[in-house]
Structure formats: structure tokens, C-alpha cells
Design an enzyme around this catalytic site. Structure first.
Site, PDB file in Angstrom:
ATOM      1  NE  ARG A  63      -8.698 -17.483  30.261  1.00  0.00           N
ATOM      2  CZ  ARG A  63      -8.643 -18.792  30.491  1.00  0.00           C
ATOM      3  NH1 ARG A  63      -7.507 -19.356  30.858  1.00  0.00           N
ATOM      4  NH2 ARG A  63      -9.717 -19.546  30.332  1.00  0.00           N
ATOM      5  CG  HIS A  67     -11.083 -16.242  34.359  1.00  0.00           C
ATOM      6  ND1 HIS A  67     -11.031 -17.597  34.168  1.00  0.00           N
ATOM      7  CD2 HIS A  67     -11.312 -15.715  33.129  1.00  0.00           C
ATOM      8  CE1 HIS A  67     -11.221 -17.893  32.883  1.00  0.00           C
ATOM      9  NE2 HIS A  67     -11.376 -16.756  32.232  1.00  0.00           N
ATOM     10  CG  ASN A  95     -10.963 -20.311  36.920  1.00  0.00           C
ATOM     11  OD1 ASN A  95     -11.032 -19.595  35.922  1.00  0.00           O
ATOM     12  ND2 ASN A  95     -11.541 -20.005  38.075  1.00  0.00           N
ATOM     13  CG  HIS A 194      -9.625 -14.104  23.237  1.00  0.00           C
ATOM     14  ND1 HIS A 194     -10.707 -14.929  23.062  1.00  0.00           N
ATOM     15  CD2 HIS A 194      -9.423 -14.066  24.587  1.00  0.00           C
ATOM     16  CE1 HIS A 194     -11.144 -15.374  24.230  1.00  0.00           C
ATOM     17  NE2 HIS A 194     -10.381 -14.850  25.186  1.00  0.00           N
TER      18      HIS A 194
END
Ligand code: HEM
Ligand SMILES: *[C@@H]1O[C@H](CO)[C@@H](O)[C@H](O)[C@H]1NC(C)=O
Ligand SMILES: *[C@@H]1O[C@H](CO)[C@@H](O)[C@H](O)[C@H]1NC(C)=O
Ligand SMILES: *[C@@H]1O[C@H](CO)[C@@H](O)[C@H](O)[C@H]1NC(C)=O
Length: 321
Positions: A63, A67, A95, A194
Site C-alpha cells: 500500500r 500511496h 494516510n 485488497h
């Protein structure tokens, strides 16, 4: 032909080869092969050790790369700490109290600074650690192009606006990824991330209490761990059947109305992406292949290369010199 004319044509040709072709990456897979031959093995061994201690760390590292890349490109801006005179991205909505793995990145960086000081960027660490994490949790490998450099800036506002929210509907998800150059199919395959990791109650509460396209038993069991007015930080797996294995179960769950996030279930809700969800559910080999390709594409989002940016000594701060 005059010598200078020859060179002018030669350089124009080289420029066209370099920049005229949209599939050409400025990154290269052998970037560290002479400057730091131990780079990849050093990253891999630290990821292996962190993920064996806690499998969720593989999800957290994957992740972090996402990001990073969705906010002004893959430049490690996500890793910069706030200071009294610098605002980073760590307090952005998507975040704050959510991103993790910074300590593992610090360990990797300090190991790399021991073997080849000042050579391997934090942005490349994130790209390789994401791949190594997926592989360790059972996914198929891909080759990571390298040579990213680290930013000296970060953008809190871009982090707030460019990282998709789990409240988006399918149209919103498609456009958030299209804004970064991704097709709808690539959005669906990247969402397959996911298949590992966890989410907080505060993120999926409105789905389990208010939505109807959710499996009843699945919803009931989630409500036990995620009360309607407490337990904000209580975690549930994004993939209810195998959250520490990188497989295609995420898609099968969606078909069974067992998506955890509103945004997850949007991919299978009677819309244009249902058929792709079914295809990945039925064929994990195509999921793995398409995932690797989409990760390489994500890793190519606006990298700093050449003499742009810097190689940070500490991933949390810009070099002082
Ligand atoms: C499609 C749009 C996406 C949305 C709306 C979304 C949203 C979220 C949210 C809300 C969480 C849980 C955060 C928390 O509860 O603290 C999460 C977790 C996660 N996301 Fe996404 N995400 C998306 C796409 C992606 C992509 C493209 C990747 C990777 C390439 C990714 C990787 C992950 C991983 C691995 C976790 C679990 C992290 C952990 O357990 O530490 N997500 N995402
Ligand atoms: C910004 O703050 C850091 C520590 O918080 C300090 O080391 C640095 O010198 C400061 N930079 C400027 C330009 O004031
Ligand atoms: C999706 O969300 C947008 C913005 O919130 C809204 O304007 C649009 O009507 C929604 N689309 C559908 C199909 O629900
Ligand atoms: C469910 O929706 C209602 C109406 O939009 C809202 O007031 C309520 O807070 C929602 N419940 C949860 C648990 O999110």
C-alpha cells in the site's frame, strides 16, 4: 553533410527514441547492477524477515508504494516526516492513522546505506518491497524497473485529492484511476491488492450498517467487531477468506457480496466491471499476470530520474547538505 548537421540529426533521433515512444520507460531493470549489486537481495531479505514476523506487513508495504505513486509520482514523498518547517503527506486523510511499514523501510534503507551508501533511492525501495511482499504472500513475481530518485518536496493537498476514497462509486473509481492514466481493467486488477491486509471499522461501518448489497451472515459477523458507535480502530480483513495470501479470492468474495469496503463491492454491483471480476475470480493466472503489468505501470508514474531529486540518506527527511 556537415559534421554539426550530422550530430544535430543524431541527437534529434536519439531524443525521439528516448521520448517519442510512449512505452519507453526512463527506468531500467539493471539500474543498480554495477553501482549496488546487493541492492535487490538486501531489500528482499529485510522484507522476508519483516513479513515472516507479521504477514500483514506485506500488505502495508504494498500500500505504501500505491500511496507514493498516486501523489505526484513514485518519488518517496509519502515517507517524509512532518517537521516544524515542513508539511508532508502523513497527515492526509487516506494516510493518517492508517499507513504503516515506515520502520521496515527505515531498516531496509539503513542496511542499504551500509552496503552502498548514497546509491539506492527510497522510491525504488518502495517499488521492490511491494513486489517482494506480494511474492512472499503467494503472488507471482514481476521485474521491477529501477532508477527512481527521491523528492525534496511532498504535497498534503495532492495526497488528499489524488488517493481514491473508499466512498467512491464505480464511476468515481474509474475516473480516479483514469486521471492517472489507467484503464478500467487496470483499476480492477490493482484493486485486487485488497486480497491481503486489513481495514478499520471506521472505514467500512457505513457499508455494513446501511448497504443492502452485502451478504447477511458476513454483515452480521462484521457488526460484532464493528459496533455502530464504537470500535473505530477495530480491524477486519479486506479478504474475508484469506487475508494473508495473495490469491484471487478477493474477486470471488465480491461475487458473493462479501466485499469489505464500499469501493470493493462497487466493482461487482451490476455495472460494467462485473465481467472482469468474474474473469479474475475464475482465473488467478490472468489476475497474477495482469497485476504484475499494472504494478510496473504504476511504478512508472512520473519518476524523478537523471539528476532530478536526490538519493535520500534517511527516507524520512530531505538531505541536509
Ligand atoms: C481502488 C481504489 C482503492 C481504495 C478506495 C482503497 C482504499 C483502502 C482503504 C480505505 C484501506 C483501509 C485503510 C484503513 O482501514 O486504515 C485500504 C487498505 C489497503 N489497500 Fe487500498 N484502496 C484502493 C486501491 C488500492 C491499490 C491500487 C492498492 C495497491 C496497489 C491497495 C493496497 C491496499 C492494501 C494492501 C491495504 C491493506 C493495508 C494494510 O493492511 O496495512 N489499495 N485501501
Ligand atoms: C527545518 O527543521 C529541521 C528540523 O526540524 C532543521 O534541521 C532544518 O535546519 C530546518 N530547515 C530550515 C530551512 O529551517
Ligand atoms: C457517483 O458519484 C458521483 C459523485 O458523488 C455522482 O455525481 C454520480 O451520480 C454517482 N453515479 C452513480 C451511477 O451513482
Ligand atoms: C446510515 O445512513 C444514515 C443516513 O444517511 C446516517 O445518518 C447514518 O449515520 C449511517 N449509519 C452509519 C453506521 O454509518
Amino acid at each position: 553533410m556537415a559534421f554539426s548537421t550530422f550530430f544535430r540529426l543524431f541527437f534529434i533521433t536519439m531524443l525521439l527514441i528516448q521520448y517519442g515512444c510512449p512505452v519507453t520507460s526512463q527506468l531500467s531493470v539493471n539500474f543498480y547492477s554495477s553501482s549496488c549489486p546487493q541492492a535487490l537481495s538486501t531489500i528482499k531479505s529485510a522484507v522476508t524477515s519483516a513479513v515472516s514476523k507479521e504477514k500483514r506487513m506485506g500488505a502495508s508495504l504494498l500500500r505504501l508504494h500505491f500511496h507514493d505513486c498516486f501523489v505526484n509520482g513514485c518519488d518517496a514523498s509519502v515517507l517524509l516526516d512532518d517537521t516544524s518547517n515542513f508539511t508532508g503527506e502523513k497527515t492526509a486523510g487516506p494516510n493518517a492513522n492508517s499507513l504503516r511499514g515506515f520502520d521496515v523501510v527505515d531498516t531496509i534503507k539503513s542496511n542499504l546505506e551500509t552496503v552502498c551508501p548514497g546509491v539506492v533511492s527510497c522510491a525504488d525501495i518502495l517499488a521492490v518491497a511491494a513486489r517482494d511482499s506480494v511474492v512472499q504472500l503467494g503472488g507471482k513475481t514481476w521485474t521491477v524497473p529501477l532508477g527512481r530518485r527521491d523528492s525534496t518536496t511532498a504535497s498534503l493537498s495532492a495526497a488528499n485529492s489524488n488517493i481514491p476514497s473508499s466512498l467512491l462509486n464505480l464511476t468515481g473509481l474509474i475516473s480516479a484511476f483514469s486521471n492517472k492514466g489507467f484503464t478500467t481493467k487496470e483499476m480492477v486488477v490493482l484493486s485486487g491488492s485488497h486480497t491481503i491486509g486489513m481495514a478499520k471499522c471506521s472505514i467500512f461501518r457505513s457499508r455494513i450498517y446501511n448497504e443492502t448489497n452485502i451478504n447477511t451472515a458476513f454483515g452480521t459477523s462484521l457488526k460484532n467487531k464493528c459496533p455502530s458507535a464504537s470500535g473505530d480502530n477495530s480491524l477486519s480483513p479486506l479478504d474475508t477468506t484469506s487475508s494473508t495470501v495473495f490469491d484471487s479470492a478477493y474477486y470471488t468474495n465480491l461475487i458473493n457480496s462479501k466485499g469489505l469496503l464500499h469501493s470493493d463491492q462497487q466493482l461487482f454491483s451490476g455495472g460494467s466491471t462485473d465481467s472482469q471480476v468474474k474473469a479474475y475470480s475464475a482465473n488467478s493466472a490472468t489476475f497474477f499476470t495482469d497485476f504484475g503489468k499494472a504494478m510496473v505501470k504504476m511504478g512508472n508514474l512520473s519518476p524523478l530520474t537523471g539528476t532530478s531529486g536526490q538519493i535520500r540518506t534517511n527516507c524520512r527527511s530531505v538531505n541536509s547538505g
